[in-house]
Design a protein around this motif. Sequence first.
Motif, PDB file in Angstrom:
ATOM      1  N   ARG A  49     -23.866  23.108 -16.409  1.00  0.00           N
ATOM      2  CA  ARG A  49     -24.346  21.812 -16.905  1.00  0.00           C
ATOM      3  C   ARG A  49     -25.402  22.028 -18.007  1.00  0.00           C
ATOM      4  O   ARG A  49     -25.353  21.388 -19.048  1.00  0.00           O
ATOM      5  CB  ARG A  49     -24.941  21.024 -15.731  1.00  0.00           C
ATOM      6  N   THR A  50     -26.355  22.943 -17.746  1.00  0.00           N
ATOM      7  CA  THR A  50     -27.390  23.225 -18.736  1.00  0.00           C
ATOM      8  C   THR A  50     -26.770  23.688 -20.046  1.00  0.00           C
ATOM      9  O   THR A  50     -27.158  23.243 -21.122  1.00  0.00           O
ATOM     10  CB  THR A  50     -28.340  24.325 -18.208  1.00  0.00           C
ATOM     11  N   LEU A  51     -25.775  24.590 -19.906  1.00  0.00           N
ATOM     12  CA  LEU A  51     -25.115  25.123 -21.097  1.00  0.00           C
ATOM     13  C   LEU A  51     -24.409  24.012 -21.875  1.00  0.00           C
ATOM     14  O   LEU A  51     -24.578  23.879 -23.091  1.00  0.00           O
ATOM     15  CB  LEU A  51     -24.114  26.197 -20.671  1.00  0.00           C
ATOM     16  N   LEU A  52     -23.634  23.176 -21.149  1.00  0.00           N
ATOM     17  CA  LEU A  52     -22.849  22.141 -21.824  1.00  0.00           C
ATOM     18  C   LEU A  52     -23.717  20.999 -22.345  1.00  0.00           C
ATOM     19  O   LEU A  52     -23.285  20.222 -23.176  1.00  0.00           O
ATOM     20  CB  LEU A  52     -21.769  21.589 -20.888  1.00  0.00           C
ATOM     21  N   ASP A  53     -24.953  20.903 -21.842  1.00  0.00           N
ATOM     22  CA  ASP A  53     -25.864  19.862 -22.333  1.00  0.00           C
ATOM     23  C   ASP A  53     -26.566  20.260 -23.629  1.00  0.00           C
ATOM     24  O   ASP A  53     -27.217  19.437 -24.265  1.00  0.00           O
ATOM     25  CB  ASP A  53     -26.909  19.513 -21.272  1.00  0.00           C
ATOM     26  N   MET A  54     -26.469  21.556 -23.974  1.00  0.00           N
ATOM     27  CA  MET A  54     -27.126  21.987 -25.210  1.00  0.00           C
ATOM     28  C   MET A  54     -26.398  21.388 -26.407  1.00  0.00           C
ATOM     29  O   MET A  54     -25.174  21.459 -26.507  1.00  0.00           O
ATOM     30  CB  MET A  54     -27.121  23.521 -25.306  1.00  0.00           C
ATOM     31  N   PHE A  55     -27.194  20.821 -27.317  1.00  0.00           N
ATOM     32  CA  PHE A  55     -26.590  20.082 -28.428  1.00  0.00           C
ATOM     33  C   PHE A  55     -25.670  20.954 -29.280  1.00  0.00           C
ATOM     34  O   PHE A  55     -24.565  20.539 -29.657  1.00  0.00           O
ATOM     35  CB  PHE A  55     -27.674  19.439 -29.299  1.00  0.00           C
ATOM     36  N   LEU A  56     -26.121  22.178 -29.574  1.00  0.00           N
ATOM     37  CA  LEU A  56     -25.304  23.056 -30.422  1.00  0.00           C
ATOM     38  C   LEU A  56     -23.983  23.423 -29.751  1.00  0.00           C
ATOM     39  O   LEU A  56     -22.948  23.514 -30.408  1.00  0.00           O
ATOM     40  CB  LEU A  56     -26.085  24.328 -30.765  1.00  0.00           C
ATOM     41  N   VAL A  57     -24.044  23.622 -28.424  1.00  0.00           N
ATOM     42  CA  VAL A  57     -22.823  23.944 -27.681  1.00  0.00           C
ATOM     43  C   VAL A  57     -21.853  22.757 -27.735  1.00  0.00           C
ATOM     44  O   VAL A  57     -20.657  22.914 -28.004  1.00  0.00           O
ATOM     45  CB  VAL A  57     -23.157  24.308 -26.215  1.00  0.00           C
ATOM     46  N   LYS A  58     -22.396  21.559 -27.503  1.00  0.00           N
ATOM     47  CA  LYS A  58     -21.587  20.341 -27.582  1.00  0.00           C
ATOM     48  C   LYS A  58     -20.946  20.220 -28.956  1.00  0.00           C
ATOM     49  O   LYS A  58     -19.758  19.936 -29.079  1.00  0.00           O
ATOM     50  CB  LYS A  58     -22.465  19.109 -27.384  1.00  0.00           C
ATOM     51  N   LEU A  59     -21.774  20.419 -29.980  1.00  0.00           N
ATOM     52  CA  LEU A  59     -21.307  20.233 -31.353  1.00  0.00           C
ATOM     53  C   LEU A  59     -20.178  21.228 -31.678  1.00  0.00           C
ATOM     54  O   LEU A  59     -19.138  20.846 -32.230  1.00  0.00           O
ATOM     55  CB  LEU A  59     -22.475  20.425 -32.320  1.00  0.00           C
ATOM     56  N   LEU A  60     -20.394  22.480 -31.295  1.00  0.00           N
ATOM     57  CA  LEU A  60     -19.385  23.499 -31.558  1.00  0.00           C
ATOM     58  C   LEU A  60     -18.090  23.177 -30.812  1.00  0.00           C
ATOM     59  O   LEU A  60     -17.003  23.199 -31.392  1.00  0.00           O
ATOM     60  CB  LEU A  60     -19.898  24.884 -31.154  1.00  0.00           C
ATOM     61  N   LEU A  61     -18.223  22.835 -29.522  1.00  0.00           N
ATOM     62  CA  LEU A  61     -17.021  22.548 -28.739  1.00  0.00           C
ATOM     63  C   LEU A  61     -16.332  21.279 -29.219  1.00  0.00           C
ATOM     64  O   LEU A  61     -15.107  21.196 -29.232  1.00  0.00           O
ATOM     65  CB  LEU A  61     -17.351  22.471 -27.244  1.00  0.00           C
ATOM     66  N   PHE A  62     -17.122  20.299 -29.664  1.00  0.00           N
ATOM     67  CA  PHE A  62     -16.496  19.085 -30.196  1.00  0.00           C
ATOM     68  C   PHE A  62     -15.712  19.405 -31.475  1.00  0.00           C
ATOM     69  O   PHE A  62     -14.579  18.945 -31.654  1.00  0.00           O
ATOM     70  CB  PHE A  62     -17.520  17.986 -30.479  1.00  0.00           C
ATOM     71  N   ALA A  63     -16.314  20.228 -32.333  1.00  0.00           N
ATOM     72  CA  ALA A  63     -15.617  20.616 -33.564  1.00  0.00           C
ATOM     73  C   ALA A  63     -14.319  21.346 -33.229  1.00  0.00           C
ATOM     74  O   ALA A  63     -13.260  21.059 -33.804  1.00  0.00           O
ATOM     75  CB  ALA A  63     -16.516  21.499 -34.427  1.00  0.00           C
ATOM     76  N   ILE A  64     -14.394  22.276 -32.272  1.00  0.00           N
ATOM     77  CA  ILE A  64     -13.196  23.024 -31.880  1.00  0.00           C
ATOM     78  C   ILE A  64     -12.118  22.075 -31.360  1.00  0.00           C
ATOM     79  O   ILE A  64     -10.960  22.119 -31.780  1.00  0.00           O
ATOM     80  CB  ILE A  64     -13.545  24.081 -30.801  1.00  0.00           C
ATOM     81  N   VAL A  65     -12.528  21.183 -30.447  1.00  0.00           N
ATOM     82  CA  VAL A  65     -11.570  20.298 -29.785  1.00  0.00           C
ATOM     83  C   VAL A  65     -10.956  19.298 -30.782  1.00  0.00           C
ATOM     84  O   VAL A  65      -9.730  19.165 -30.878  1.00  0.00           O
ATOM     85  CB  VAL A  65     -12.276  19.573 -28.616  1.00  0.00           C
ATOM     86  N   ALA A  66     -11.803  18.610 -31.559  1.00  0.00           N
ATOM     87  CA  ALA A  66     -11.298  17.581 -32.470  1.00  0.00           C
ATOM     88  C   ALA A  66     -10.403  18.202 -33.542  1.00  0.00           C
ATOM     89  O   ALA A  66      -9.301  17.712 -33.814  1.00  0.00           O
ATOM     90  CB  ALA A  66     -12.456  16.818 -33.097  1.00  0.00           C
ATOM     91  N   LEU A  67     -10.848  19.325 -34.140  1.00  0.00           N
ATOM     92  CA  LEU A  67     -10.020  19.964 -35.164  1.00  0.00           C
ATOM     93  C   LEU A  67      -8.714  20.479 -34.568  1.00  0.00           C
ATOM     94  O   LEU A  67      -7.677  20.470 -35.229  1.00  0.00           O
ATOM     95  CB  LEU A  67     -10.795  21.090 -35.850  1.00  0.00           C
ATOM     96  N   SER A  68      -8.765  20.902 -33.295  1.00  0.00           N
ATOM     97  CA  SER A  68      -7.529  21.332 -32.626  1.00  0.00           C
ATOM     98  C   SER A  68      -6.538  20.178 -32.526  1.00  0.00           C
ATOM     99  O   SER A  68      -5.328  20.379 -32.707  1.00  0.00           O
ATOM    100  CB  SER A  68      -7.825  21.852 -31.216  1.00  0.00           C
ATOM    101  N   PHE A  69      -7.031  18.986 -32.242  1.00  0.00           N
ATOM    102  CA  PHE A  69      -6.129  17.827 -32.159  1.00  0.00           C
ATOM    103  C   PHE A  69      -5.482  17.553 -33.520  1.00  0.00           C
ATOM    104  O   PHE A  69      -4.295  17.252 -33.597  1.00  0.00           O
ATOM    105  CB  PHE A  69      -6.879  16.575 -31.687  1.00  0.00           C
TER     106      PHE A  69
END
Lengths: 115, 134
Positions: A49-69
């Motif tokens: 939870r701590t890891l996934l709450d970090m803004f940079l982690v969220k941002l990176l994973l969001f970029a990965i996920v959205a661009l993957s779509f």
Amino acid sequence: MKRRAEPFWWSLFGAGGVMSAMFLPVLLLFFGFAVPFGWIDVPAYEGLRTLLDMFLVKLLLFAIVALSFFHWAHRFRFTLYEGLQLHRFSRTIAFLCYGIAILLSVFACYVMFVL
Amino acid sequence: MDKSVNKQYYRKDMSIFWWTRKWTHIRFILRELTSLSVAFFALEIVLLFFSVSRGPEGYQTFVAVISNPILIILNFIAFVGLIFHSVTWFDLAPKAMVIKVGKRPLPAIVIAGSNYMGWIVVSVLIFWFLTENT
């Protein structure tokens, strides 16, 4: 699909291709096999939870996920045209594929940043 | 050329199975279909965020879901697709970008090789980071 829009969709496809090629295999290896098969201890809730709450982690994973779509949308669109010979429906297919990618990205953004 | 001669008039009628006759065509379609693996696993990452936002019980459910044999099989298929995607993507990169050192283009093997090295290093680092920090 208007001609001048093509470079835009293509650049999203390209960016998604790089991101997914770099990051997805290791993440799937971790969550799809290492955790279920017990190669490593199941990550504790608090730590994850701590890891996934970090803004940079969220941002990176969001970029990965959205661009993957968007990567999927672009490739799948042409696979339908070429593979199934559906050139007649090219506009509808393009609209559906990119539409789905947009909806999934908005949904991902909501889940990752709002919930 | 007359503008009314549209490319659609040149189109031959092709079976929807046209790509099954040559290995290079099958490979092409398989490569394009790896995009399904990409989208499928991206959805799983969204699911991870969703379940973690539901608290410890939600996370328990996520662990149960990824441990379900059906999902393990689907993930295995997706993994094969993802590896095929990565390999074909990095192999294509030297053709997409020609880097010149001085007057000579950098050999394809150098570009593809550095892509592979980067991919392996990034993967090892992320795996290590995830095991250490969770």
